[in-house]
Design a protein around this motif. Structure first.
Motif, PDB file in Angstrom:
ATOM      1  N   THR A  37      29.612  75.357  37.958  1.00 32.71           N
ATOM      2  CA  THR A  37      30.263  74.033  38.023  1.00 32.71           C
ATOM      3  C   THR A  37      31.365  74.290  36.932  1.00 32.71           C
ATOM      4  N   THR A  38      32.608  73.209  37.083  1.00 36.26           N
ATOM      5  CA  THR A  38      33.714  73.396  36.174  1.00 36.26           C
ATOM      6  C   THR A  38      33.428  72.883  34.830  1.00 36.26           C
ATOM      7  N   ASP A  39      32.169  72.438  34.501  1.00 37.29           N
ATOM      8  CA  ASP A  39      31.819  72.133  33.113  1.00 37.29           C
ATOM      9  C   ASP A  39      31.528  73.469  32.410  1.00 37.29           C
ATOM     10  N   SER A  40      31.306  74.501  33.016  1.00 34.81           N
ATOM     11  CA  SER A  40      31.130  76.013  32.372  1.00 34.81           C
ATOM     12  C   SER A  40      32.158  76.530  31.795  1.00 34.81           C
ATOM     13  N   PHE A  41      33.454  76.025  32.260  1.00 37.87           N
ATOM     14  CA  PHE A  41      34.672  76.742  31.725  1.00 37.87           C
ATOM     15  C   PHE A  41      35.804  75.574  31.715  1.00 37.87           C
ATOM     16  N   THR A  42      35.200  74.742  31.279  1.00 38.92           N
ATOM     17  CA  THR A  42      36.354  73.449  31.045  1.00 38.92           C
ATOM     18  C   THR A  42      36.857  73.603  29.561  1.00 38.92           C
ATOM     19  N   THR A  43      38.074  72.971  29.364  1.00 41.83           N
ATOM     20  CA  THR A  43      38.740  72.931  28.097  1.00 41.83           C
ATOM     21  C   THR A  43      38.380  71.789  27.265  1.00 41.83           C
ATOM     22  N   GLN A  44      37.323  70.945  27.855  1.00 41.56           N
ATOM     23  CA  GLN A  44      37.184  69.881  27.300  1.00 41.56           C
ATOM     24  C   GLN A  44      36.462  70.239  25.682  1.00 41.56           C
ATOM     25  N   LEU A  45      35.564  71.039  25.738  1.00 41.13           N
ATOM     26  CA  LEU A  45      34.875  71.295  24.481  1.00 41.13           C
ATOM     27  C   LEU A  45      35.728  71.493  23.301  1.00 41.13           C
ATOM     28  N   GLY A  46      36.810  72.676  23.537  1.00 35.51           N
ATOM     29  CA  GLY A  46      37.706  72.867  22.745  1.00 35.51           C
ATOM     30  C   GLY A  46      38.605  71.574  22.303  1.00 35.51           C
ATOM     31  N   GLU A  47      39.187  70.818  23.391  1.00 31.92           N
ATOM     32  CA  GLU A  47      39.968  69.554  23.053  1.00 31.92           C
ATOM     33  C   GLU A  47      38.965  68.338  22.090  1.00 31.92           C
ATOM     34  N   ARG A  48      37.589  68.417  22.334  1.00 35.74           N
ATOM     35  CA  ARG A  48      36.889  67.377  21.419  1.00 35.74           C
ATOM     36  C   ARG A  48      36.765  67.836  20.119  1.00 35.74           C
ATOM     37  N   GLU A  49      37.137  69.317  19.799  1.00 37.28           N
ATOM     38  CA  GLU A  49      37.087  69.560  18.526  1.00 37.28           C
ATOM     39  C   GLU A  49      38.052  68.994  17.386  1.00 37.28           C
ATOM     40  N   HIS A  50      39.063  68.362  18.084  1.00 38.69           N
ATOM     41  CA  HIS A  50      40.115  67.464  17.542  1.00 38.69           C
ATOM     42  C   HIS A  50      39.520  66.448  16.741  1.00 38.69           C
ATOM     43  N   ARG A  51      38.476  65.728  17.210  1.00 37.33           N
ATOM     44  CA  ARG A  51      38.078  64.720  16.650  1.00 37.33           C
ATOM     45  C   ARG A  51      37.478  64.972  15.233  1.00 37.33           C
ATOM     46  N   HIS A  52      37.005  66.162  14.848  1.00 38.16           N
ATOM     47  CA  HIS A  52      36.454  66.352  13.674  1.00 38.16           C
ATOM     48  C   HIS A  52      37.506  66.350  12.605  1.00 38.16           C
ATOM     49  N   SER A  53      38.744  67.123  13.134  1.00 36.28           N
ATOM     50  CA  SER A  53      39.885  67.188  12.198  1.00 36.28           C
ATOM     51  C   SER A  53      40.584  65.772  12.062  1.00 36.28           C
ATOM     52  N   LYS A  54      40.478  64.932  13.036  1.00 35.98           N
ATOM     53  CA  LYS A  54      41.245  63.807  12.923  1.00 35.98           C
ATOM     54  C   LYS A  54      40.289  62.891  12.030  1.00 35.98           C
ATOM     55  N   ALA A  55      38.893  62.958  11.980  1.00 30.85           N
ATOM     56  CA  ALA A  55      38.011  62.096  11.360  1.00 30.85           C
ATOM     57  C   ALA A  55      38.085  62.332   9.754  1.00 30.85           C
ATOM     58  N   ARG A  56      38.835  63.878   9.652  1.00 35.27           N
ATOM     59  CA  ARG A  56      39.082  64.007   7.630  1.00 35.27           C
ATOM     60  C   ARG A  56      40.252  63.350   7.532  1.00 35.27           C
ATOM     61  N   VAL A  57      41.024  62.865   8.575  1.00 31.63           N
ATOM     62  CA  VAL A  57      42.425  62.751   7.908  1.00 31.63           C
ATOM     63  C   VAL A  57      42.553  61.410   6.990  1.00 31.63           C
ATOM     64  N   PRO A  58      41.678  60.537   7.026  1.00 28.58           N
ATOM     65  CA  PRO A  58      41.668  59.157   6.195  1.00 28.58           C
ATOM     66  C   PRO A  58      41.168  59.561   4.786  1.00 28.58           C
ATOM     67  N   ARG A  59      40.811  60.901   4.816  1.00 29.20           N
ATOM     68  CA  ARG A  59      40.282  61.251   3.280  1.00 29.20           C
ATOM     69  C   ARG A  59      41.315  62.303   2.493  1.00 29.20           C
ATOM     70  N   THR A  60      42.758  62.177   3.142  1.00 24.95           N
ATOM     71  CA  THR A  60      43.830  62.954   2.503  1.00 24.95           C
ATOM     72  C   THR A  60      44.813  61.748   2.179  1.00 24.95           C
ATOM     73  N   ASN A  61      45.605  62.062   1.287  1.00 25.48           N
ATOM     74  CA  ASN A  61      46.829  60.954   0.854  1.00 25.48           C
ATOM     75  C   ASN A  61      47.968  61.110   1.633  1.00 25.48           C
ATOM     76  N   MET A  62      47.758  61.943   2.907  1.00 20.09           N
ATOM     77  CA  MET A  62      49.108  61.818   3.845  1.00 20.09           C
ATOM     78  C   MET A  62      50.015  62.856   3.507  1.00 20.09           C
ATOM     79  N   GLN A  63      49.946  63.520   2.324  1.00 22.63           N
ATOM     80  CA  GLN A  63      51.040  64.300   1.948  1.00 22.63           C
ATOM     81  C   GLN A  63      50.389  65.867   2.052  1.00 22.63           C
ATOM     82  N   ASP A  64      51.226  66.571   2.745  1.00 24.88           N
ATOM     83  CA  ASP A  64      50.604  68.178   2.702  1.00 24.88           C
ATOM     84  C   ASP A  64      49.076  68.192   3.401  1.00 24.88           C
TER      85      ASP A  64
END
Length: 428
Positions: A37-64
């Motif tokens: 099935t298409t779930d076996s080779f979808t790009t959705q898994l990689g796209e969802r990894e962005h959530r982890h990076s975005k969740a860390r953004v509030p812990r920065t001061n938005m500079q560098d």
């Protein structure tokens, strides 16, 4: 001046064959058969990894931001590594058996099952049987065990159906080293899902996660495709086969894993299936029949199953199936059993496809049927011995049938193949 409404109507979207998706629809069936099935080779898994990076953004001061995100990720990884080192070096005191054995859950996906290699919990067979000599669940325990071991060593599983036909000299040649069994609480079972992925079930003795299903070894194509059992014990023993040998000392021992189970049989008077719009119903085999208890090769286990007690029955619980037994029922209620259980075929998508048919990751021995008819007499109950071959032994095993043959075989009239999955859900 009246206020203008801010409500906007949706723009009408016309179907267009100018898009690629419209042209690729004809290739979906072939692609799913070949790659899953298409779930076996979808790009959705990689796209969802962005959530982890975005969740860390509030812990920065938005500079560098990029540099700060990289530093946060490295710190988190280092903390996890240190935690694993501490837990492996200084295990927490009072850790339960379940917590100890679930650490072994990271097993190779190519393995069908895994039972801990530890030999800490030992059972001296003569002493253990003497302590539970009044328990009906352990009637002929040792002789049944030796017949089971002999059947696996010789490859002749039919002798389990008629243990009296086995010569006594054959059973005497099966020696359990030191008369000891080694007990375990947990077994992990890997299986291939309908969409060609690997998943895992945990069988835990003494909890609600102790019911298993196996492929039925029936020549009747209309018979129910699965057998069900409740696991009462997970054991391994060091077995010595001295048949035809002069001395047991010169024969090396071999570890063998096995499950001690209580069998469940289908209700012959209960009509179930897609057309009947009712779940399959099973119940414990009466304890006075020879096939009520037995042993199962862990390699024959398909996966865990979900049994729902039939709460609506007038006689929900009964004492007639078996006498007082702590081995079969546990310490909480050793006197009564549930009269019937419903087999939940909707517990997850993989289980649903095992009954509906057509799963590209499944290899079927017989197509599932619409009605269940299993005799309750002695001969029929004895035929429930564990002779079923497992559906899969290794990851990615496609079986001997092609996908087209499997789908055609399982789309029988009894299975109501004209109904779609959506229709079935609507009927239920």
């Amino acid at each position: 001046m009246p206020m203008q409404s801010s409500t906007k109507q949706r723009l009408r979207k016309e179907f267009s064959m100018a898009t690629y998706k419209g042209h690729s629809l004809g290739d979906y069936l072939y692609t799913i058969k070949r790659f899953g099935t298409t779930d076996s080779f979808t790009t959705q898994l990689g796209e969802r990894e962005h959530r982890h990076s975005k969740a860390r953004v509030p812990r920065t001061n938005m500079q560098d931001t990029t540099k700060q995100l990289a530093q946060i990720e490295r710190r988190e990884a280092k903390v996890c590594e240190l935690r694993e080192r501490v837990e492996s070096t200084y295990p927490a005191p009072g850790r339960s058996t379940l917590q100890q054995e679930t650490q072994l859950a990271c097993i190779s996906l190519e393995q069908h099952h895994s039972i801990a290699a530890t030999s800490k919990k030992r059972l001296d067979i003569p002493t253990w049987l003497r302590e539970h000599r009044t328990d009906p669940a352990l009637t002929d325990f040792l002789s049944k065990l030796k017949v089971h071991i002999l059947a696996r060593l010789t490859g002749n599983k039919t002798i389990v159906d008629d243990p009296k036909s086995v010569p006594a000299t054959e059973l005497q040649g099966i020696v359990i080293k030191n008369d000891r069994l080694y007990s375990h609480q947990i077994m992990q079972v890997n299986y291939t899902t309908y969409d060609l992925r690997r998943d895992q079930d945990i069988i835990h003795v003494g909890t609600d996660r102790r019911d298993i299903m196996m492929l039925a070894d029936n020549d009747n194509p209309l018979a129910h495709p699965f057998w069900y059992a409740r696991v009462l014990g997970i054991y391994h023993a060091d077995v010595i086969d001295v048949r035809g040998q002069n001395s047991a000392r010169i024969v090396p021992s071999k570890r063998m894993d096995f499950l001690f189970v209580r069998w469940l049989g289908e209700d012959s008077e209960w009509k179930s299936g897609w057309k009947e719009r009712r779940l399959d119903q099973v119940g414990f085999v009466p304890g006075d029949l020879p096939g009520a208890f037995g042993f199962v090769d862990p390699a024959d286990v398909l996966r865990a199953c979900h049994l729902i007690p039939a709460f609506g029955d007038e006689e929900q619980r009964t004492k007639e199936l078996l006498g007082y037994s702590r081995i079969a029922r546990g310490d909480k209620d050793p006197e009564e059993d549930w009269q019937r259980f419903f087999v939940n075929r909707f517990v997850d998508r993989d289980m649903f496809m095992r009954y509906f048919g057509g799963g590209v990751g499944h290899t079927f021995s017989t197509p599932a049927n619409n009605s269940i008819a299993f005799s309750s007499d002695s001969d029929a109950q004895q035929s429930m011995a564990p002779n079923a071959e497992t559906e899969e032994r290794e990851a990615g095993n496609p079986g001997t049938q092609s996908v087209e043959e499997e789908i055609e075989e399982n789309n029988s009239d009894d299975y109501d193949s004209d109904c779609s999955v959506t229709d079935i859900y609507a009927q239920l």
